[in-house]
Design a protein around this motif. Structure first.
Motif, PDB file in Angstrom:
ATOM      1  N   VAL A 161     -39.831 108.640  22.549  1.00 18.81           N
ATOM      2  CA  VAL A 161     -39.643 107.678  21.461  1.00 18.81           C
ATOM      3  C   VAL A 161     -38.156 107.495  21.156  1.00 18.81           C
ATOM      4  O   VAL A 161     -37.688 106.352  21.063  1.00 18.81           O
ATOM      5  N   PRO A 162     -37.357 108.585  21.014  1.00 12.00           N
ATOM      6  CA  PRO A 162     -35.930 108.367  20.751  1.00 12.00           C
ATOM      7  C   PRO A 162     -35.221 107.586  21.853  1.00 12.00           C
ATOM      8  O   PRO A 162     -34.352 106.767  21.566  1.00 12.00           O
ATOM      9  N   GLN A 173     -36.229 103.911  21.337  1.00 13.83           N
ATOM     10  CA  GLN A 173     -35.555 103.363  20.155  1.00 13.83           C
ATOM     11  C   GLN A 173     -34.074 103.130  20.452  1.00 13.83           C
ATOM     12  O   GLN A 173     -33.534 102.068  20.143  1.00 13.83           O
ATOM     13  N   TYR A 174     -33.438 104.117  21.064  1.00 11.57           N
ATOM     14  CA  TYR A 174     -32.016 104.007  21.399  1.00 11.57           C
ATOM     15  C   TYR A 174     -31.766 102.793  22.289  1.00 11.57           C
ATOM     16  O   TYR A 174     -30.868 101.997  22.042  1.00 11.57           O
ATOM     17  N   GLN A 231     -36.065  96.857  11.916  1.00 15.57           N
ATOM     18  CA  GLN A 231     -36.768  98.136  12.000  1.00 15.57           C
ATOM     19  C   GLN A 231     -38.222  97.911  12.419  1.00 15.57           C
ATOM     20  O   GLN A 231     -38.741  98.618  13.285  1.00 15.57           O
ATOM     21  N   LEU A 241     -40.016  99.615  15.690  1.00 12.69           N
ATOM     22  CA  LEU A 241     -41.161 100.510  15.517  1.00 12.69           C
ATOM     23  C   LEU A 241     -42.389  99.988  16.259  1.00 12.69           C
ATOM     24  O   LEU A 241     -43.077 100.737  16.954  1.00 12.69           O
ATOM     25  N   CYS A 290     -40.314 105.260   8.623  1.00 13.11           N
ATOM     26  CA  CYS A 290     -39.171 104.385   8.885  1.00 13.11           C
ATOM     27  C   CYS A 290     -38.175 105.102   9.801  1.00 13.11           C
ATOM     28  O   CYS A 290     -38.362 106.263  10.164  1.00 13.11           O
ATOM     29  N   LEU A 291     -37.109 104.416  10.147  1.00  9.26           N
ATOM     30  CA  LEU A 291     -36.121 105.003  11.056  1.00  9.26           C
ATOM     31  C   LEU A 291     -35.302 106.121  10.426  1.00  9.26           C
ATOM     32  O   LEU A 291     -34.553 106.795  11.127  1.00  9.26           O
ATOM     33  N   SER A 315     -36.381 109.004  12.288  1.00  9.76           N
ATOM     34  CA  SER A 315     -36.117 108.987  13.728  1.00  9.76           C
ATOM     35  C   SER A 315     -35.175 110.118  14.134  1.00  9.76           C
ATOM     36  O   SER A 315     -34.254 110.477  13.406  1.00  9.76           O
ATOM     37  N   SER A 316     -35.371 110.610  15.335  1.00  7.82           N
ATOM     38  CA  SER A 316     -34.476 111.627  15.899  1.00  7.82           C
ATOM     39  C   SER A 316     -33.070 111.105  16.122  1.00  7.82           C
ATOM     40  O   SER A 316     -32.134 111.886  16.257  1.00  7.82           O
ATOM     41  N   LEU A 317     -32.915 109.779  16.169  1.00 11.27           N
ATOM     42  CA  LEU A 317     -31.570 109.228  16.373  1.00 11.27           C
ATOM     43  C   LEU A 317     -30.611 109.723  15.296  1.00 11.27           C
ATOM     44  O   LEU A 317     -29.479 110.092  15.585  1.00 11.27           O
ATOM     45  N   ALA A 333     -30.585 110.016   6.872  1.00 12.42           N
ATOM     46  CA  ALA A 333     -31.755 110.308   7.703  1.00 12.42           C
ATOM     47  C   ALA A 333     -32.410 111.559   7.116  1.00 12.42           C
ATOM     48  O   ALA A 333     -31.750 112.378   6.465  1.00 12.42           O
TER      49      ALA A 333
END
Length: 136
Positions: free
Chosen positions: A34-35, A38-39, A51, A55, A84-85, A88-90, A130
């Motif tokens: 997923v990261p 998303q990245y 967003q 998603l 939501c973001l 996120s791991s980002l 975050a």
């Protein structure tokens, strides 16, 4: 349908983010995580997606939702609450800040970059962090 996007907002990295400089997420084997997805969507297309777009696109690709069913599937997807973001791991693990412009479109900024620091100083931009990885 509720709007799940941020506007004029900067998501800072989490307080307990383990890196001092942003890292690009890596795939595990052949499968994109997923990261990584998303990245790639945000970094390769700055200020193109909201967003909600990111998603849902990650959900649709991972769930192999056919193009013909995407519109109905998107409505169903957002009828339930979605993280939501900020989750996120980002921003939690990889050191990326996410800026949402006035239209809700996003771009990534590395923790160590001058642009990231400029967003922190900009009083016209709302800032949220975050989510932490660990409870306090």
């Amino acid at each position: 349908m509720k709007d799940n996007n941020y506007y004029g907002t900067f998501i800072e990295v989490a307080e307990d983010c383990p890196v001092a400089a942003a890292e690009i997420p890596k795939a595990k084997g052949d499968a994109k995580t997923v990261p990584v997805m998303q990245y790639e969507l945000i970094a390769n297309h700055p200020y193109r997606y909201t967003q909600e777009d990111v998603l849902f696109e990650v959900f649709a690709v991972r769930g192999e939702v056919p193009e013909s069913e995407r519109s109905a599937s998107r409505e169903t997807f957002f009828s339930k609450g979605q993280p939501c973001l900020r989750a996120s791991s980002l921003g939690k693990r990889y050191g990326w800040g996410i800026h949402h412009d006035a239209e809700g479109k996003m771009a990534l900024y590395a923790l160590e970059s001058a642009e990231y620091q400029a967003f922190l100083r900009d009083e016209t931009v709302k800032k949220v962090k975050a989510m932490r990885s660990k409870r306090v």
